[in-house]
Design an enzyme around this catalytic site. Structure first.
Site, PDB file in Angstrom:
ATOM      1  CE  LYS A 247      -6.290  30.251  76.229  1.00  0.00           C
ATOM      2  NZ  LYS A 247      -5.898  31.004  75.018  1.00  0.00           N
ATOM      3  NE  ARG A 321       3.028  36.716  72.945  1.00  0.00           N
ATOM      4  CZ  ARG A 321       2.252  37.128  71.944  1.00  0.00           C
ATOM      5  NH1 ARG A 321       2.455  38.305  71.389  1.00  0.00           N
ATOM      6  NH2 ARG A 321       1.288  36.363  71.490  1.00  0.00           N
TER       7      ARG A 321
END
Ligand code: BES
Ligand code: ZN
Ligand code: ZN
Length: 469
Positions: A247, A321
């Site tokens: 990030k 996920r």
């Protein structure tokens, strides 16, 4: 609280008799507008006057005015107050007693500090006066709401906790401790167990860090007569750096809060069990970190999963996920779940779309969706259903594996949800993306504090059959 001061709290609607009979000086000092507040000390004992404005209020606003009262009392170090609720409840509806109580209990929350010297932040307490309910009804409602709000505050504390103070192991052990005296069975699967079980997607993300992954299963059987349970799965990434798809510094803010879905599931279950709600819930919370190390997974890897399906990694920052997929297959393959709901701080895309006050929802079953919205109507939380079609399914098809963990054609929130759906089998499925609503800085509503919000807990509580009044 050192000083045990007492006060009275009254609510005023601008058009109401009580407000109209105030002197013009009082009306000048206290406008009665929504969320206006005025301390009247002319009668000796302080009286807090809170304005409701002139229109009927929705649940969120009722929570806000009550939270405003709690904040005012806390700021003035008022320990005990007597709160008169008839005016607000006749104005808005008796059923909103829940919202008044929720606002009162949540308004005083402050994010935990880790200083050497501890500050006194004890919260004010309230006695409720109403002719619309019996004493018994009031005390039962107070008790149940305080349980629900204690769960919300506990979840906020967890989500606010820095990553070094809430590792997957600390998280898992804490949950084990928390449910010890409740009618909830807790199973903690360690990394060794996960290896035997072939929880490969969870292990893949977990292997990126020195702190090992865990899977916690919570079973609450409050309704012995029923065989089936609702299945809840919450993302428990205690810190998400993005892994090798690192990030940016700006987007690292709040990466410790990536376990808010897990914290919400745990919070809802705690409240259901403590309030002895007649319902069955089985929850799974996969817990891990997503970091950079020599053991980290990489873009282009093809990994396996508990279901046996293979996954092509398109981005290591789409880790949530992966771990949810394993937990969802575990529940749908091994437990009698009639419905499966997964909840996660899953995509930045949902924040762009819906901001900090509306949760994203995707669902493949009309009845499940209706039940959920009924629960959201009780809690006052906002959700928007996002559609999906065949073309979205194609976006996560892979050339080399059964499925790919990102879409290269946009639709970030839809495709993240559909990825998880592929692991739910035929079980009716509902997906909540709370990436925007789990965290707020600054606070949007009076019943929030900056940082973790405790999103979705009250809705999940009502969905599973919880009641207050
Ligand atoms: N935990 C993040 C999503 C997130 C973003 C939560 C902002 C809270 C605030 C998730 O793991 C993530 O990084 N998702 C990526 C997916 C992308 C790489 C396909 C995202 O949304 O950018
Ligand atoms: Zn991520
Ligand atoms: Zn994440």
């Amino acid at each position: 609280m050192k000083e045990k001061n007492a006060a009275e709290i009254h609510f005023y609607t601008q058009k109401g008799e009580a407000y109209q009979s105030l002197s013009s000086l009082q009306k000048h000092l206290f406008t009665g507008e929504l969320l206006s507040a005025y301390w009247d000390i002319s009668k000796g004992e302080p009286v807090l006057m809170i304005g409701l404005g002139e229109e009927a209020l929705e649940a969120i606003q009722i929570k806000e005015v009550a939270a405003k009262a709690a904040k005012e009392c806390q700021a003035k170090k008022i320990g005990n107050s007597v709160l008169f609720v008839d005016e607000i409840l006749t104005f808005c509806g008796k059923e909103h007693l829940i919202d008044v109580l929720e606002g009162l209990y949540l308004g005083g929350y402050q994010e935990p500090k880790f200083t050497k010297e501890k500050e006194d932040i004890s919260e004010p307490s309230f006695e409720i006066k109403s002719t619309l309910f019996t004493e018994e009804e009031l005390s039962l409602a107070k008790e149940k709401t305080s349980v629900l709000c204690a769960s919300i505050k506990k979840a906020r504390d967890r989500v606010n906790a820095p990553a070094n103070r809430l590792t997957p192991e600390i998280f898992a052990r804490e949950v084990q401790e928390e449910f010890k005296n409740l009618n909830v069975e807790v199973t903690v699967f360690t990394k060794e167990d996960l290896i035997k079980m072939q929880m490969d997607a969870l292990l893949t993300v977990g292997d990126s860090a020195q702190n090992p992954p865990f899977l916690v299963i919570l079973t609450y059987k409050g309704d012995e007569a029923k065989e089936e349970s609702i299945g809840l799965v919450g993302k428990g990434v205690t810190v998400d750096t993005g892994g090798y798809c690192l990030k940016t510094p700006g987007s690292m803010k709040g990466i410790r809060g990536d376990m808010a879905g897990g914290a919400a599931v745990i919070g809802a279950l705690h409240a259901l069990a403590k309030n002895k709600v007649k319902t069955n819930v089985i929850a799974a919370i996969p817990m891990c970190e997503n970091r950079i190390s020599s053991g980290s997974f990489l873009t282009g890897d093809v990994i396996s999963s508990y279901s046996g399906k293979t996954i092509e990694i398109g981005n290591t920052d789409a880790e949530g996920r992966l771990i949810l997929a394993d937990a969802v297959s575990y529940l749908t393959e091994n437990k009698k779940v009639s419905q499966i709901l997964d909840i996660a701080t899953l995509t930045g895309a949902v924040v762009n779309l819906l901001g900090f006050t509306i949760g994203g929802l995707i669902c493949d079953n009309e009845q499940f969706y209706q039940e959920f919205m009924e629960a959201a109507n009780k809690s006052g939380e906002r959700y928007l259903r996002i559609p999906f079609y065949k073309e979205h399914e194609k976006m996560i098809d892979s050339q080399v594996a059964d499925v790919k963990n990102i879409s290269e054609q946009g639709c970030g929130t839809i495709t993240a949800g559909l990825f998880i759906r592929r692991f739910a089998g035929k079980t009716p499925w509902l997906h909540l993306d709370i990436a925007g609503t789990a965290w707020t800085d600054p606070a949007v509503f009076e019943f929030q504090a900056k940082g973790a919000t405790g999103a979705a807990i009250s809705t999940l509580y009502y969905l599973a059959g919880g009641e207050i009044i």
